[in-house]
Write an enzyme that holds these catalytic residues in place. Structure first.
Site, PDB file in Angstrom:
ATOM      1  CB  THR A  18      -0.908   0.020   1.250  1.00 49.66           C
ATOM      2  OG1 THR A  18      -1.538  -1.256   1.388  1.00 49.66           O
ATOM      3  CG2 THR A  18      -1.976   1.089   1.153  1.00 49.66           C
ATOM      4  NE  ARG A  22       4.919   0.948   5.417  1.00 47.71           N
ATOM      5  CZ  ARG A  22       3.832   1.541   5.827  1.00 47.71           C
ATOM      6  NH1 ARG A  22       3.061   0.949   6.711  1.00 47.71           N
ATOM      7  NH2 ARG A  22       3.489   2.720   5.355  1.00 47.71           N
ATOM      8  CG  HIS A 114       0.855   2.877  10.996  1.00 53.34           C
ATOM      9  ND1 HIS A 114       0.993   3.153   9.653  1.00 53.34           N
ATOM     10  CD2 HIS A 114       0.227   1.690  11.073  1.00 53.34           C
ATOM     11  CE1 HIS A 114       0.447   2.178   8.949  1.00 53.34           C
ATOM     12  NE2 HIS A 114      -0.018   1.269   9.787  1.00 53.34           N
ATOM     13  CG  ASP A 277       2.115   8.313  11.234  1.00 52.10           C
ATOM     14  OD1 ASP A 277       2.391   9.509  11.054  1.00 52.10           O
ATOM     15  OD2 ASP A 277       2.121   7.468  10.319  1.00 52.10           O
ATOM     16  CG  ASP A 281       1.843   9.710   6.822  1.00 50.91           C
ATOM     17  OD1 ASP A 281       1.815   9.203   7.960  1.00 50.91           O
ATOM     18  OD2 ASP A 281       2.017   9.029   5.773  1.00 50.91           O
ATOM     19  NE  ARG A 282      -1.392   5.761   9.299  1.00 56.19           N
ATOM     20  CZ  ARG A 282      -1.948   4.565   9.363  1.00 56.19           C
ATOM     21  NH1 ARG A 282      -2.540   4.175  10.473  1.00 56.19           N
ATOM     22  NH2 ARG A 282      -1.901   3.736   8.348  1.00 56.19           N
ATOM     23  CB  THR A 344      -7.044   1.275   1.050  1.00 56.78           C
ATOM     24  OG1 THR A 344      -8.372   1.044   1.514  1.00 56.78           O
ATOM     25  CG2 THR A 344      -6.131   1.520   2.230  1.00 56.78           C
ATOM     26  CD  GLU A 363      -5.997   6.225   2.866  1.00 53.98           C
ATOM     27  OE1 GLU A 363      -6.390   5.130   2.452  1.00 53.98           O
ATOM     28  OE2 GLU A 363      -4.809   6.478   3.084  1.00 53.98           O
ATOM     29  CD  GLU A 364      -9.754   3.242   7.737  1.00 53.76           C
ATOM     30  OE1 GLU A 364      -9.754   3.143   8.978  1.00 53.76           O
ATOM     31  OE2 GLU A 364      -8.866   2.772   6.993  1.00 53.76           O
ATOM     32  CB  SER A 365      -5.960   4.475   8.071  1.00 53.08           C
ATOM     33  OG  SER A 365      -5.674   5.141   6.849  1.00 53.08           O
ATOM     34  CE  LYS A 376      -1.304   8.392   5.795  1.00 50.18           C
ATOM     35  NZ  LYS A 376      -1.608   7.183   5.063  1.00 50.18           N
TER      36      LYS A 376
HETATM   37  C1  G1P Z   1      -2.922   1.336   5.878  1.00 49.06           C
HETATM   38  C2  G1P Z   1      -4.194   2.136   5.889  1.00 49.06           C
HETATM   39  C3  G1P Z   1      -4.278   2.987   4.655  1.00 49.06           C
HETATM   40  C4  G1P Z   1      -3.035   3.853   4.532  1.00 49.06           C
HETATM   41  C5  G1P Z   1      -1.797   2.990   4.613  1.00 49.06           C
HETATM   42  C6  G1P Z   1      -0.527   3.817   4.629  1.00 49.06           C
HETATM   43  O1  G1P Z   1      -2.917   0.464   4.767  1.00 49.06           O
HETATM   44  O2  G1P Z   1      -5.325   1.307   5.993  1.00 49.06           O
HETATM   45  O3  G1P Z   1      -5.436   3.761   4.711  1.00 49.06           O
HETATM   46  O4  G1P Z   1      -3.035   4.566   3.337  1.00 49.06           O
HETATM   47  O5  G1P Z   1      -1.830   2.194   5.787  1.00 49.06           O
HETATM   48  O6  G1P Z   1      -0.462   4.660   5.721  1.00 49.06           O
HETATM   49  P1  G1P Z   1      -3.342  -1.075   4.872  1.00 49.06           P
HETATM   50  O7  G1P Z   1      -2.481  -1.682   5.943  1.00 49.06           O
HETATM   51  O8  G1P Z   1      -4.780  -1.094   5.285  1.00 49.06           O
HETATM   52  O9  G1P Z   1      -3.112  -1.622   3.498  1.00 49.06           O
HETATM   53 ZN    ZN Z   2       2.508   7.370   8.327  1.00 52.58          ZN
END
Ligand code: G1P
Ligand code: ZN
Length: 543
Positions: A18, A22, A114, A277, A281-282, A344, A363-365, A376
């Protein structure tokens, strides 16, 4: 200084998720692992020769080592210049800003966001393009393809370079410019927000706590909130970045930012609380005695952004990721704004922002941002909230109550099941997929399914299509459940269950979210058999 070509072999599993690649830090530290990936980035962008890149990271364990390797590889590849944050530090939004401001060709951000940091935790790296945003699939696919075929990489053999003080020097023909990580970001914020009004807010006795969670936003928050805006010393806590984030989990949600939550729910709570975070960005927003879900925060900011100078001309449109609650849609509808629903991941907002179709997205996250950068931005969201509080003179609780009364309340929660056995998680998703055609019209735990599908997105700007972006089940009373597997986890699979229910009656808008969502939670369990398939009695994290 000698430029060397090192023979290597493809390493399996270097597929960006995403948000970049990582892995466990120890995986990144294995021979050739980082180097292979960086060389694959160079290949995917048709070489780094003559290019200018931005480089920085969130300061987690291995950040400093990785930066040295990347600088040596950029020099070996013939890059013209690398602009690097002092001590290789840059928050993700600050890196995005620098790429844009300096007209760089792109940048490398070292972070696992995060996820916890440390030698036994996570590390990550991602490539951002010239607009300052995460590379789109077209490029990440090329990176992955390159990791599968490369046979060598180029690197300069030299001592570590000193990037502990701002200034410029030459590295085998490549310019390295070390910059203060905060200065340009601070300047950008002062252009978007009315710093005088915000200073006035703090002068009037307004109190705030900002939990930087031992991560990168500490220096930024201290510079902006305490030094520029005059918030009391001690407003920023856990403000010194540490390689393992003080042993914590730098994810700003009620579970991981519990100390802040407890303070905000306690008798001596400040007026406003926020956290960010690992890479900045969060954001998490909390009022005195009230938590603001990221989805609600996005909707409130969309409804009130015009109160800040940077947005006084109104919004071009808004966008949210599919699992994010539809509270934003209600604001967009009422204000006649275009509202986009994307998969996402922040990379999907880039085209909409570039094309001027959206100004604000989220985003909800815990991610909220605007067209000021292409990531973000945690601290930006905090400043926009402060602007709304300053202009309205209301408390967070009053702002939320008024918002729900006007637009309805979308009760919302996300339940995460972490480190689930991968096969079990895949099977659960496949079983849901198999049910999709038969679901409409069926009653599940008392709720009637109106629509069920697997989300796919057609980008309105470049026509690209993204499939398999989460399974969504919509009920006829406006409730919704979404199932998705995380694309950022590093151990097994993380199942995310996103729950939402609309309540238009103001008399019923002050319930506890988990209580209000109980019927949807029951329907999710009935649909997916989470307990049985994963062996879990409940979620690990609820946001
Ligand atoms: C998660 C969040 C998503 C965000 C991403 C990067 O991804 O759900 O909204 O953009 O981290 O910070 P996910 O682990 O769900 O793929
Ligand atoms: Zn982040």
């Amino acid at each position: 200084m000698e430029r060397k070509t090192i023979t290597t072999q493809p390493i399996e599993g270097q597929k960006p998720g995403t948000s970049g690649l990582r892995k466990k830090t120890k995986v990144f530290m294995k021979p050739h692992y980082l180097e292979n990936f960086v060389q694959a980035v160079w290949q995917a962008i048709d070489g780094v020769a003559g290019k200018t890149l931005v480089l920085g990271g969130d300061g987690r364990y291995f950040n400093d080592r990785a930066a040295q390797v990347i600088l040596r590889m950029a020099a070996a590849g013939g890059a013209r210049k690398v602009i690097v944050g002092q001590d290789a530090l840059l928050s993700t939004p600050a890196a995005s800003n620098l790429i844009r401001k300096r007209g760089a060709d792109g940048g490398l951000i070292m972070s696992a966001s995060h996820n916890p940091g440390g030698i036994h935790e996570d590390f990550g790296i991602k490539y951002n393009i010239a607009n300052g945003g995460p590379a789109p699939a077209e490029i990440t696919d090329k990176i992955y393809a390159a990791t599968e075929t490369l046979t060598s990489y180029d690197i300069l053999e030299t001592q570590d370079v000193d990037i502990s003080t701002p200034g410029s020097f030459d590295l085998a023909g490549m310019e390295v410019e070390v910059v203060d990580p905060v200065a340009d970001y601070l300047e950008l914020m002062s252009q978007l927000f009315d710093f005088n009004a915000l200073r006035g807010l703090f002068q009037s006795g307004f109190t705030m706590r900002f939990d930087a969670m031992h991560a990168i936003t500490g220096p930024y928050a201290t510079a902006v909130l305490e030094n520029a805006l005059g918030a009391a010393a001690g407003t920023v806590v856990n403000g010194t970045p540490s390689p393992d984030f003080g042993g914590g989990h730098p994810d700003p949600n009620p579970t991981w930012a519990k100390t802040l939550m407890d303070e905000m729910m306690g008798p001596d709570a400040p007026d406003f609380g926020a956290a960010s975070d690992g890479d900045g960005d969060r954001n998490m927003i909390v009022g005195r005695g009230i938590y603001v879900t990221p989805s609600d925060s996005l909707a409130v900011l969309a409804a009130n952004a015009h109160l800040a100078p940077g947005y006084s001309g109104g919004l071009k449109g808004v966008a949210r990721s599919m699992p994010t609650s539809r509270a934003l849609d209600r604001v967009a509808e009422a204000r006649g704004l275009a509202c986009y629903e994307t998969p996402t991941g922040w990379k999907f907002f880039g085209n909409l922002l570039d094309a001027g179709r959206a100004t604000l997205c989220g985003e909800e996250s815990a991610g909220t941002g605007s067209d000021h950068v292409r990531e973000k931005d945690g601290l930006w969201a905090v400043l926009l909230w402060l602007s709304v509080l300053a202009a309205s003179g209301k408390s967070v609780a009053d702002i939320l109550a008024a918002h729900w009364a006007e637009f309805g309340r979308n009760y919302y929660s996300r339940h995460d099941y972490e480190a689930v056995e991968s096969t079990a998680a895949e099977r659960l998703m496949q079983a849901l997929r198999d049910q999709l055609p038969d679901l409409p019209g069926q009653t599940v735990a008392g709720l009637t399914v109106a629509l069920a599908d697997e989300f796919a997105y057609d980008d309105p700007v470049d026509g690209s299509r993204a499939e398999g972006q989460g399974i969504r089940v919509m009920f006829d009373d406006g409730a919704r459940v979404v199932f998705r597997l995380s694309g950022t986890g590093t151990v097994g699979a993380t199942l995310r269950v996103y729950l939402e229910r609309l309540e238009n009656d103001p008399a019923l808008q002050q319930l506890d979210a988990q209580e209000a969502l109980a019927p949807v939670i029951a329907a999710a369990e009935a649909l997916a058999g989470i307990g049985e398939r994963t062996g879990r009695v409940g979620p690990d994290v609820m946001t």
